[in-house]
Design an enzyme around this catalytic site. Structure first.
Site, mmCIF file in Angstrom:
data_model
loop_
_atom_site.group_PDB
_atom_site.id
_atom_site.type_symbol
_atom_site.label_atom_id
_atom_site.label_comp_id
_atom_site.label_asym_id
_atom_site.label_seq_id
_atom_site.Cartn_x
_atom_site.Cartn_y
_atom_site.Cartn_z
ATOM 1 C CG ASP A 8 -41.932 137.062 -14.466
ATOM 2 O OD1 ASP A 8 -41.827 136.276 -15.187
ATOM 3 O OD2 ASP A 8 -41.489 137.999 -14.436
ATOM 4 C CD GLU A 39 -39.758 142.445 -14.845
ATOM 5 O OE1 GLU A 39 -39.545 143.202 -15.326
ATOM 6 O OE2 GLU A 39 -41.103 141.850 -14.295
ATOM 7 C CG ASN A 67 -42.021 145.769 -16.765
ATOM 8 O OD1 ASN A 67 -42.145 144.463 -17.370
ATOM 9 N ND2 ASN A 67 -43.116 145.778 -16.641
ATOM 10 C CG HIS A 68 -41.125 145.701 -12.639
ATOM 11 N ND1 HIS A 68 -41.801 146.904 -11.983
ATOM 12 C CD2 HIS A 68 -42.327 144.852 -13.006
ATOM 13 C CE1 HIS A 68 -43.072 146.843 -11.750
ATOM 14 N NE2 HIS A 68 -43.069 145.787 -12.770
ATOM 15 C CG HIS A 150 -40.139 140.681 -20.097
ATOM 16 N ND1 HIS A 150 -40.156 139.655 -18.937
ATOM 17 C CD2 HIS A 150 -40.605 142.142 -18.799
ATOM 18 C CE1 HIS A 150 -40.616 140.077 -17.513
ATOM 19 N NE2 HIS A 150 -40.512 141.919 -17.648
ATOM 20 C CG HIS A 177 -45.942 137.206 -13.095
ATOM 21 N ND1 HIS A 177 -46.143 137.966 -11.592
ATOM 22 C CD2 HIS A 177 -45.034 137.981 -13.575
ATOM 23 C CE1 HIS A 177 -45.040 138.883 -11.791
ATOM 24 N NE2 HIS A 177 -44.206 139.103 -12.840
HETATM 25 FE FE FE2 Z 1 -41.859 142.090 -15.816
#
Ligand code: FE2
Length: 269
Positions: A8, A39, A67-68, A150, A177
């Site tokens: 990320d 993302e 998801n983002h 993810h 992260h």
């Molecule tokens: Fe995520």
């Protein structure tokens, strides 16, 4: 074939570290193909058209999502026009794809982006989607398959390794992260539960710590912001692939103060 994976990329600090280090690392280690997760690349939420182009111009060949993916609406057309993936297990009818096959030095490499379940949007079964897509790719004669899984839960990530080890060249986790310390090559599959973010290393998941700390103290959340100034980290895994397997893998953590930490994969037969 040598491939690299970056997790990320969080906001401007993350993008800055990519620009500063990736072109040099590509040359230094003879990397043929780079995958990175977009993302959180623009202000921590999604990616803009401008930032997607900037990142691809630094030497990233394919970008995966999560998801983002949908946070910046302008990304949707890019899912068709650029090498940008979104998790493959979104239901039918959702724009884009989570699987793409690339030609790298005369060999075929598939990048597969899968999203887990714990704390995530309702999507199709991650494990059945991964298993069936990998079987299809192998049936089509694709030699190398790399999976960006993810997911929040470490158990889901370990289970994905158990399901696909020996079948794919690599499975590396994203989304938490926070980098984990378990880089291994298991039956020819490079595996790392989570590679960790590229961006600010001295806050909370790359975001200004003030809001998350308040949220945990008071139960009331504000707007998460990427700090203007912070101590930065760049995290990358570099893998050598041969005949459908990973034969060598290591991870580099590069700090903006010049410190570099290297972790080599252990081998499990
Ligand atoms: Fe995520």
């Amino acid at each position: 074939m040598k491939i690299a994976f970056i997790g990320d990329i969080v906001g401007r600090p993350g993008r800055t570290m990519i620009k500063e280090h990736l072109p040099r690392l590509r040359r230094e280690y003879g990397i043929d193909f780079v995958i990175a997760n977009y993302e959180n690349a623009s202000h921590g939420f999604g990616v803009t058209v401008k930032n997607a182009h900037e990142l691809l111009d630094t030497g990233i060949d394919c970008m995966s999502g999560g998801n983002h993916t949908w946070d910046k609406k302008e990304v949707e057309p890019l899912l068709a026009s650029l090498p940008l993936l979104r998790p493959h297990n979104y239901p039918e009818g959702v724009p884009g794809s989570g699987c793409r096959v690339f030609e790298v030095g005369g060999k075929r490499l598939a990048v597969l982006n899968i999203m887990g379940h714990y704390g995530m949007p309702y999507v199709d079964n991650a494990f059945r989607c991964a298993r069936d897509t990998v079987a299809q790719l192998k049936n089509d004669g694709v030699e190398h398959i790399f999976v960006d899984f993810h997911a929040e839960a470490t158990s889901e990530k370990r289970a994905m390794l158990m399901l696909l080890q020996g079948e794919v060249s690599g499975i590396i986790g994203t989304h938490t992260h926070v980098g984990s310390d378990d880089l291994q090559i298991s039956r020819g599959t490079a595996y790392l539960t989570d590679i960790g973010l590229t961006g600010c290393r001295d806050n909370v998941i790359g975001m200004d710590a003030k809001v998350p700390v308040e949220k945990f103290l008071l139960g009331v959340s504000g707007r998460f912001e990427v700090p203007e100034k912070c101590r930065k980290i760049f995290q990358i895994a570099i893998m050598t692939l041969e005949g459908g397997k990973c034969t060598d893998a290591f991870k580099l953590k590069i700090f903006d103060d010049g410190r570099v930490f290297r972790t080599d994969a252990w081998i499990e037969e």
